[in-house]
Every structure is written in C-alpha cells, then in structure tokens.
Design a protein around this motif. Structure first.
Motif, PDB file in Angstrom:
ATOM      1  N   UNK A  32      33.099 -52.080  28.751  1.00  0.00           N
ATOM      2  CA  UNK A  32      34.411 -52.685  28.959  1.00  0.00           C
ATOM      3  C   UNK A  32      35.416 -52.154  27.943  1.00  0.00           C
ATOM      4  N   UNK A  33      35.010 -52.083  26.679  1.00  0.00           N
ATOM      5  CA  UNK A  33      35.915 -51.583  25.632  1.00  0.00           C
ATOM      6  C   UNK A  33      36.301 -50.133  25.889  1.00  0.00           C
ATOM      7  N   UNK A  34      35.350 -49.323  26.343  1.00  0.00           N
ATOM      8  CA  UNK A  34      35.638 -47.915  26.628  1.00  0.00           C
ATOM      9  C   UNK A  34      36.643 -47.789  27.759  1.00  0.00           C
ATOM     10  N   UNK A  35      36.506 -48.616  28.796  1.00  0.00           N
ATOM     11  CA  UNK A  35      37.452 -48.594  29.911  1.00  0.00           C
ATOM     12  C   UNK A  35      38.839 -49.039  29.451  1.00  0.00           C
ATOM     13  N   UNK A  36      38.886 -50.100  28.641  1.00  0.00           N
ATOM     14  CA  UNK A  36      40.174 -50.618  28.192  1.00  0.00           C
ATOM     15  C   UNK A  36      40.861 -49.678  27.214  1.00  0.00           C
ATOM     16  N   UNK A  37      40.087 -48.853  26.509  1.00  0.00           N
ATOM     17  CA  UNK A  37      40.693 -47.845  25.634  1.00  0.00           C
ATOM     18  C   UNK A  37      41.539 -46.879  26.462  1.00  0.00           C
ATOM     19  N   UNK A  38      41.027 -46.485  27.623  1.00  0.00           N
ATOM     20  CA  UNK A  38      41.793 -45.602  28.515  1.00  0.00           C
ATOM     21  C   UNK A  38      43.043 -46.311  29.033  1.00  0.00           C
ATOM     22  N   UNK A  39      42.883 -47.568  29.428  1.00  0.00           N
ATOM     23  CA  UNK A  39      44.028 -48.321  29.930  1.00  0.00           C
ATOM     24  C   UNK A  39      45.083 -48.527  28.847  1.00  0.00           C
ATOM     25  N   UNK A  40      44.631 -48.743  27.605  1.00  0.00           N
ATOM     26  CA  UNK A  40      45.573 -48.960  26.501  1.00  0.00           C
ATOM     27  C   UNK A  40      46.400 -47.710  26.241  1.00  0.00           C
ATOM     28  N   UNK A  41      45.794 -46.552  26.354  1.00  0.00           N
ATOM     29  CA  UNK A  41      46.524 -45.290  26.180  1.00  0.00           C
ATOM     30  C   UNK A  41      47.567 -45.131  27.288  1.00  0.00           C
ATOM     31  N   UNK A  42      47.182 -45.473  28.510  1.00  0.00           N
ATOM     32  CA  UNK A  42      48.112 -45.388  29.636  1.00  0.00           C
ATOM     33  C   UNK A  42      49.274 -46.364  29.458  1.00  0.00           C
ATOM     34  N   UNK A  43      48.985 -47.562  28.957  1.00  0.00           N
ATOM     35  CA  UNK A  43      50.041 -48.547  28.719  1.00  0.00           C
ATOM     36  C   UNK A  43      51.037 -48.031  27.695  1.00  0.00           C
ATOM     37  N   UNK A  44      50.532 -47.470  26.605  1.00  0.00           N
ATOM     38  CA  UNK A  44      51.426 -46.976  25.557  1.00  0.00           C
ATOM     39  C   UNK A  44      52.325 -45.862  26.091  1.00  0.00           C
ATOM     40  N   UNK A  45      51.760 -44.947  26.849  1.00  0.00           N
ATOM     41  CA  UNK A  45      52.550 -43.855  27.420  1.00  0.00           C
ATOM     42  C   UNK A  45      53.620 -44.386  28.373  1.00  0.00           C
ATOM     43  N   UNK A  46      53.237 -45.358  29.205  1.00  0.00           N
ATOM     44  CA  UNK A  46      54.199 -45.918  30.158  1.00  0.00           C
ATOM     45  C   UNK A  46      55.299 -46.688  29.428  1.00  0.00           C
ATOM     46  N   UNK A  47      54.931 -47.386  28.380  1.00  0.00           N
ATOM     47  CA  UNK A  47      55.924 -48.137  27.613  1.00  0.00           C
ATOM     48  C   UNK A  47      56.971 -47.191  27.043  1.00  0.00           C
ATOM     49  N   UNK A  48      56.521 -46.136  26.374  1.00  0.00           N
ATOM     50  CA  UNK A  48      57.445 -45.176  25.774  1.00  0.00           C
ATOM     51  C   UNK A  48      58.357 -44.562  26.841  1.00  0.00           C
ATOM     52  N   UNK A  49      57.795 -44.271  27.988  1.00  0.00           N
ATOM     53  CA  UNK A  49      58.544 -43.627  29.076  1.00  0.00           C
ATOM     54  C   UNK A  49      59.751 -44.450  29.510  1.00  0.00           C
ATOM     55  N   UNK A  50      59.653 -45.773  29.395  1.00  0.00           N
ATOM     56  CA  UNK A  50      60.720 -46.647  29.905  1.00  0.00           C
ATOM     57  C   UNK A  50      61.709 -47.112  28.837  1.00  0.00           C
TER      58      UNK A  50
END
Length: 204
Positions: A32-50
């Motif tokens: 679960x932690x490994x999966x959420x690490x990927x999601x957390x990276x995607x969230x950070x990238x999307x946040x910066x983009x907006x």
C-alpha cells in the motif's frame, strides 16, 4: 551475522516476530505504501501544474514555511529502532489528512476548474488515513503500541494552519499547499522505506 545499526531486519530485531500473519500484514502495508508513493508524486506534480508562475519554473525555490503539527522526517530517522520509526510514520500520517483537506478547500477557491486536482487531494487524505491505520496495526502486531503522551488534535492544528494561510493571502496559501503535498510525499515514501526493511528478504 553482523547487524547494521538501526536495521529493520525482522531476523535481527528480537521485538519482531517472524509469524506468518505478521509477515503478511507487513507485506500488505508495504505494498500500500509503495502504491501511495507513486500517487503522492503524481499529486505533487499536478498541484504545481495548477499554481501558475512562479511555481514550476526552473530555479524557483519556494520558502519552506513551517507546517503546524508536522515536519519532514528528521535526518536521524534512519538510525532509530524499527518501532520508533513506525510510530513517527503513523503520527505523521495521522496529521496529514486534515492538512490535505485544508489544501483542497483552498484549491477549490483558487482553482475551481481543476476537478482532478481536487479529487487527488481528497483521495490523498483518505489514503493517508488508511496507511496510518495500517501502520498502527503493524505496530500492534509487533507489540509496540503507542505509549507516548497525547499529541495535539490534528484537526485543530489544521484549522490553525488554514486560518494563518487565509490571513496571509493567496501566495502563502499556495506555498502551504505545496509544502503539505511535499510532506505527504516524503512521509509516504519514508513509510515505504521503513516497511520495506521489515519485509523478509528486503534491504538490510
């Protein structure tokens, strides 16, 4: 066989039982932690983009605003005993959901036409709660339940953070969101690493 200082090797730590049900719980939580690490990276990238300029520009270094009730993993984290690492992971994951909710509310005002970002923030809060609960279950299985004194209520801390950001203006609110998303990524990644060393056959 020698034991590296701070090792999370279950065979090297007498407090860690190699029982099959415990190993299964650790593996499941690590996945679960490994999966959420990927999601957390995607969230950070999307946040910066907006967030618009100067966020995302090469060389932009936002101020590292302190976040009430939460800080990045300490430099000495890796040298701590396994149960203490996991306690710190669980405490951070408990503090994160209200802060992520604060960021989502700010972004709903600043970027109402960014539904995917808002959804990612909402999901991140739920995922942090789920991972925190799973880490606490691992701690309980290890016989290392929380024994520390009471901590500030995360929702109260988040309310203070929200008020401070709202009073400071739009740019500080965006920086706060960036900081919270970054801390989410750091703590989920740190939790993945800590659990990964508990997995039999994982890194020593």
């Amino acid at each position: 066989m020698s034991r590296r200082e701070g090792s999370l090797d279950p065979q090297a730590d007498s407090s860690i039982s190699p029982l099959p049900h415990l190993e299964a719980k650790i593996r499941q939580t690590h996945s679960l932690a490994r999966l959420l690490t990927k999601y957390a990276e995607q969230l950070l990238q999307e946040y910066v983009q907006h967030q618009g300029d100067p966020f995302g520009l090469p060389g932009f270094s936002p101020p590292r605003l302190p976040v009430a009730g939460l800080s990045a993993p300490a430099p000495g984290h890796a040298g701590l005993p396994a149960p203490e690492r996991l306690r710190l992971d669980a405490a951070a994951l408990t503090a994160l959901p209200p802060l992520l909710d604060v960021v989502r509310r700010h972004q709903a005002e600043l970027n109402p036409r960014a539904p995917r970002l808002l959804l990612r923030l909402e999901e991140a809060a739920r995922q942090a709660r789920a991972l925190g609960a799973a880490v606490e279950a691992v701690l309980a299985a290890l016989g290392a339940d929380e024994t520390r004194g009471p901590r500030p209520e995360p929702a109260v801390v988040a309310t203070h953070a929200a008020a401070a950001a709202a009073d400071a203006g739009v740019f500080p609110a965006k920086v706060l969101g960036l900081r919270v998303c970054g801390l989410y990524r750091e703590w989920v990644s740190r939790t993945e690493g800590d659990l990964g060393q508990l997995v039999p056959g994982g890194p020593a």
